[in-house]
Enzyme design. Structure first.
Site, short mmCIF file in Angstrom:
data_model
loop_
_atom_site.label_atom_id
_atom_site.label_comp_id
_atom_site.label_asym_id
_atom_site.label_seq_id
_atom_site.Cartn_x
_atom_site.Cartn_y
_atom_site.Cartn_z
N GLU A 1 37.96 21.26 14.31
CA GLU A 1 39.34 21.61 14.64
C GLU A 1 39.63 21.34 16.10
OE1 GLU A 1 39.75 25.53 11.76
OE2 GLU A 1 38.70 25.70 13.67
N CYS B 1 42.66 21.86 23.39
CA CYS B 1 41.48 22.70 23.22
C CYS B 1 40.55 21.99 22.25
CB CYS B 1 41.88 24.07 22.69
SG CYS B 1 40.47 25.18 22.41
N CYS C 1 29.10 26.98 14.94
CA CYS C 1 28.61 27.62 16.16
C CYS C 1 27.48 28.58 15.80
CB CYS C 1 29.74 28.38 16.86
SG CYS C 1 29.25 29.11 18.44
N CYS D 1 29.37 35.44 17.58
CA CYS D 1 30.35 36.42 18.07
C CYS D 1 31.19 36.95 16.91
CB CYS D 1 31.24 35.78 19.13
SG CYS D 1 30.34 35.13 20.56
N CYS E 1 34.91 35.66 16.07
CA CYS E 1 35.18 34.23 15.97
C CYS E 1 34.81 33.69 14.60
CB CYS E 1 34.40 33.48 17.06
SG CYS E 1 34.71 31.70 17.07
N SER F 1 34.33 26.64 28.75
CA SER F 1 34.16 28.05 28.41
C SER F 1 32.78 28.26 27.77
CB SER F 1 35.24 28.49 27.42
OG SER F 1 35.05 29.83 27.02
N CYS G 1 39.53 29.73 16.62
CA CYS G 1 38.41 28.86 16.24
C CYS G 1 37.93 29.13 14.83
CB CYS G 1 37.25 29.04 17.21
SG CYS G 1 37.65 28.59 18.90
#
Length: 343
Positions: free
Chosen positions: A92, A105, A112, A116, A119, A191, A333
């Site tokens: 994305e 972005c 990932c 977290c 997310c 980030s 995300c």
């Protein structure tokens, strides 16, 4: 194997062109077609001799993703694309249309591994790193499809950029390349959730980019609950790495702080955050959590957010409350990807 001509510097393309018996200046023409005219069909590269175009078709590819889904917010300020890569992987990317320009972005990994809790991109784990050309293609998906200029880039999409260090650094340099995007390094933000050794490494690169650290808590106890990476790197070590980055580069660090009701958004949390940061030159970006049916977390009330911000500012901290952009179109995300796969 065919050479992917996409995602290379002019010097790299020149070297390849010359090694294959063509004049060096043809590389500049190819770069112009790819990155400024958005021509991705060799037959349409009319400045090149016919024999060279045929050779390119037989020996090279332009490997770029396919747009398979697109969503735009009602106010037209946010556009999200779901892209399919050459191996079928889905990523994305989001464009936020600000008054000062368009900000892309980009994602740096397929999925990932950071885990977290707030997310959606972490739900299925990390499949693989994206190479620099695949990250670059996300930016050009917007430039080509919408014919818009790009003012800034934030590496805040799916993935942990510092876990894909070499590809991310190459991408940043490609963006800065005057023959490709010519974006100022000061308009690029990376980030990270706080990979401490890589923050020190990044500081040594001499790149005046903006470092944004996803802090999201004032202490290890809370951070451990919402960010598993905190079990590897203590919050004080993250702050010390941020301080080193600032001292080394002179670039003010941004701390991202997701506000989650009944988790990390109390007045006590705000005061503890100020004590943690101390006198470090930084900016704090407050982000009311973007909850969904997949993420059962909720933002504080507006007056609670304001109170949290006022405490920080009373202690001399510069803050912003991030404007909610794209919450109605699964812009956080991993949300659009999950919806697409679910359907």
């Amino acid at each position: 194997m065919s050479w992917n001509i996409w995602g290379h510097t002019l010097a790299e393309t020149e070297d390849w062109i010359v090694r294959n018996g063509f004049p060096r200046f043809r590389a500049k023409q190819i770069q112009d077609y790819l990155y400024h005219r958005y021509v991705y069909d060799f037959d349409e590269m009319k400045q090149l001799p016919g024999a060279m175009r045929e050779w390119l078709k037989e020996n090279t590819v332009i490997s770029k993703p396919q747009i398979i889904n697109q969503l735009q917010s009602d106010d037209k300020n946010t556009t999200k694309l779901l892209l399919k890569l050459s191996d079928g992987s889905l990523v994305e990317t989001v464009c936020m249309h600000h008054d000062y320009g368009n900000s892309i972005c980009a994602s740096t990994q397929v999925g990932c591994a950071m885990g977290c809790v707030f997310c959606a991109s972490t739900f299925d784990g990390m499949k693989r790193n994206l190479d620099a050309s695949e990250i670059l293609a996300q930016v050009f998906a917007f430039k080509q499809h919408f014919d818009i200029p790009v003012h800034s880039i934030v590496l805040m999409g799916a993935g942990e950029p510092l876990s894909n260090y070499e590809n991310v650094l190459r991408f940043i340099r490609l963006c800065n390349d005057p023959d490709i995007l010519n974006i100022s390094l000061r308009n690029i933000t990376l980030s990270t959730c706080g990979i401490v050794p890589q923050i020190y490494r990044l500081a040594e690169e001499g790149l005046p980019i903006t470092l944004a650290i996803s802090l999201h808590a004032p202490n290890d106890m809370i951070r451990n609950q919402i960010m598993p990476i905190s079990n590897s790197y203590k919050i004080e070590d993250v702050i010390n790495a941020a301080r080193y980055f600032y001292n080394k580069t002179g670039r003010r660090v941004t701390f991202e702080y997701i506000l989650i009701k009944d988790v990390n958004a109390s007045a006590d949390n705000a005061n503890e955050l100020c004590r943690l940061i101390g006198n470090l030159n930084c900016h704090i970006n407050l982000i009311p959590v973007n909850g969904t049916e997949h993420i059962q977390l909720y933002p504080p009330e507006a007056d609670e957010v304001k109170k949290f911000q006022m405490i920080l500012e009373k202690h001399g901290r510069t803050t912003t409350v991030r404007k909610q952009m794209g919450d109605k179109i699964q812009a956080a995300c991993g949300q659009l990807k999950r919806r697409y796969l679910k359907n």
